[in-house]
Design a protein around this motif. Structure first.
Motif: not given
Length: 497
Positions: A58-77
């Protein structure tokens, strides 16, 4: 135990030290060049979704892209269905694949869980948590909990009832902090209301802001440390900056007014960390060898994959038997190891190599001492029982760079390996390279010139003179050795002319 918080501030760097009986227990450093702090909240944009890793960048506007694991994602449904804010509500729930949760180019609100470390970008989560004075508000989790440090069952039930009666938004949860012990309903409900308003303002800003963007900054290192370290047993808070003193005085007056008179402004010419003996302790905090009071010592080896801690008896010879000497050393080491983990902010996988003990009861008591010391550490840890070989495997939560990496960089001479090739090894490499170069050019040249470090050239002249003469005869070319003063020990050139 006497506790002191000492703060040293300059334009480009702020350092906060926690002293326990004059001994440095924790050191927190924040520099003006630091990009991202744990706790900051961003609106990010998904760059890549990797089903094979069940993760996204994920691009946060920082030097390096950030890492997001599936367990840390909210499923909207799932979230809409009320299944605990997107987290699986039961152990039998099938995890939703990340490719069904996220798409490239999608924008979402995330929080930094682990700061960038080394070559890795930040670790982020969509499950936001907002710490307040008395509790932590979690807008995406319905959990209601109480700090384990509040041991009284009656008080835990009272606090849980107070939180449960608060008008929390749907899907939100709360963890009560230790500072809430003894407080009434009004203070706790006011803190909840304040945090709910903060979350609403973050959502409002996200709705009108294009990713990537910073939505919310956690407190700076001074106030963050005050929030996390303050308690009634802090005896002294010393700051050498008028601005930090004024902000801290106001913060403490609101947070813990009974100790606001312990906040002091330091105005002497001598640096505050020198006055309190902190600077010298920071210098020692990156040494691999740590001496114990008994005469034993620890060797701490921090690697890329894990940290290894070796316990040795050193100068300690004991009085009765070898078993007792080993047991006493291990017992002292168990307490010191936890102190060093806190001070150096060591996290990840840790292997402790205690000295072998024959008595099972001694192993049990050493393990018990280690567990008791870890229970006082704020960082979450998991520990396995001591093995027959005296090894203990454990993990410790890591949210920011360890002290060694923060204060130092890999050696440019050895590229961070900690060792270089010996002079004889480099010398023999050069002899083989001369032969290769002679074979490559055939009859085209008459001379081969070697440029290398002074020590290597000296070795070739003094110790390998016979080998050089034999090589000259074999290849039929003259060999010239020249000193290159700026070359390091492993560096050399072999050139035909």
């Amino acid at each position: 135990m006497r506790k002191q918080i000492i703060v040293n501030s300059t334009i480009s760097e702020v350092r906060v030290a926690l002293l326990e009986n004059g001994v440095l227990a924790e050191i927190h450093i924040e520099r003006a060049t630091d990009e991202a702090a744990a706790g900051n909240i961003y609106k990010g944009k998904v760059l890549r979704v990797l089903p094979g890793m069940q993760a996204a960048f994920v691009d946060l506007g920082l030097e390096k892209a950030a890492f997001l694991h599936a367990s840390d994602v909210i499923d909207q449904q799932e979230a809409a269905a009320g299944s605990n804010g997107g987290r699986p509500s039961g152990s039998l729930s099938e995890p939703v694949p990340i490719e069904k949760k996220l798409k490239r180019g999608e924008e979402l609100i995330v929080q930094i869980a682990k700061e960038p470390m080394g070559t890795k970008g930040a670790r982020i989560t969509a499950h936001v948590s907002l710490p307040g004075k008395y509790l932590v508000y979690m807008p995406t989790s319905e959990q209601i909990g109480v700090s384990k440090r509040i041991a009284n069952d009656k008080e835990r039930r009272r606090l849980r009832d107070i939180v449960s009666s608060a008008p929390l938004p749907a899907g939100g949860g709360v963890i009560v902090r230790t500072a809430a012990a003894g407080l009434g309903q009004r203070e706790i409900h006011d803190d909840i209301a304040s945090l709910v308003r903060t979350w609403q303002s973050i959502q409002d800003r996200a709705a009108s802001t294009k990713a990537p963007a910073l939505l919310y900054s956690d407190l700076d290192v001074v106030l963050r440390c005050m929030r996390d370290m303050l308690s009634e047993d802090v005896d002294e808070i010393v700051l050498d900056s008028r601005d930090d003193y004024d902000r801290t005085k106001a913060f403490v007056a609101e947070f813990l007014p009974e100790i606001s008179d312990r906040v002091q402004l330091y105005e002497d010419m001598e640096p505050v960390f020198d006055r309190y003996g902190v600077e010298q302790q920071i210098e020692r905090a990156t040494d691999p060898k740590v001496w114990l009071k008994s005469g034993g010592y620890l060797v701490i080896d921090q690697g890329e994959a894990l940290t290894m801690i070796d316990v040795n008896t050193g100068r300690y010879v004991g009085k009765r038997s070898q078993e007792e000497t080993v047991y006493r050393t291990n017992l002292e080491a168990a307490v010191e190891i936890v102190s060093q983990l806190r001070l150096r902010n060591i996290g990840g996988i840790i292997i402790i190599d205690f000295i072998d003990m024959e008595e099972p009861n001694n192993r049990r008591l050493v393990m018990q001492t280690l567990e008791e010391a870890l229970s006082r550490d704020k960082a979450r840890s998991t520990i396995l029982r001591i093995s027959e070989l005296g090894l203990v495997e454990m993990t410790r939560k890591r949210t920011r760079e360890n002290l060694e990496r923060l204060l130092s960089s890999p050696c440019p001479y050895c590229d961070g390996r900690g060792r270089v090739k010996s002079v004889p090894t480099v010398g023999h490499e050069i002899l083989r390279m001369i032969q290769r170069e002679a074979a490559r050019i055939g009859q085209a040249g008459e001379r081969i010139t070697v440029r290398a470090n002074r020590e290597v050239i000296g070795y070739l002249y003094k110790d390998e003179e016979a080998a050089l003469r034999a090589l000259q005869r074999r290849i039929g070319k003259n060999i010239t050795l020249k000193v290159a003063e700026k070359y390091h020990q492993e560096q050399y050139d072999v050139v035909a002319s």
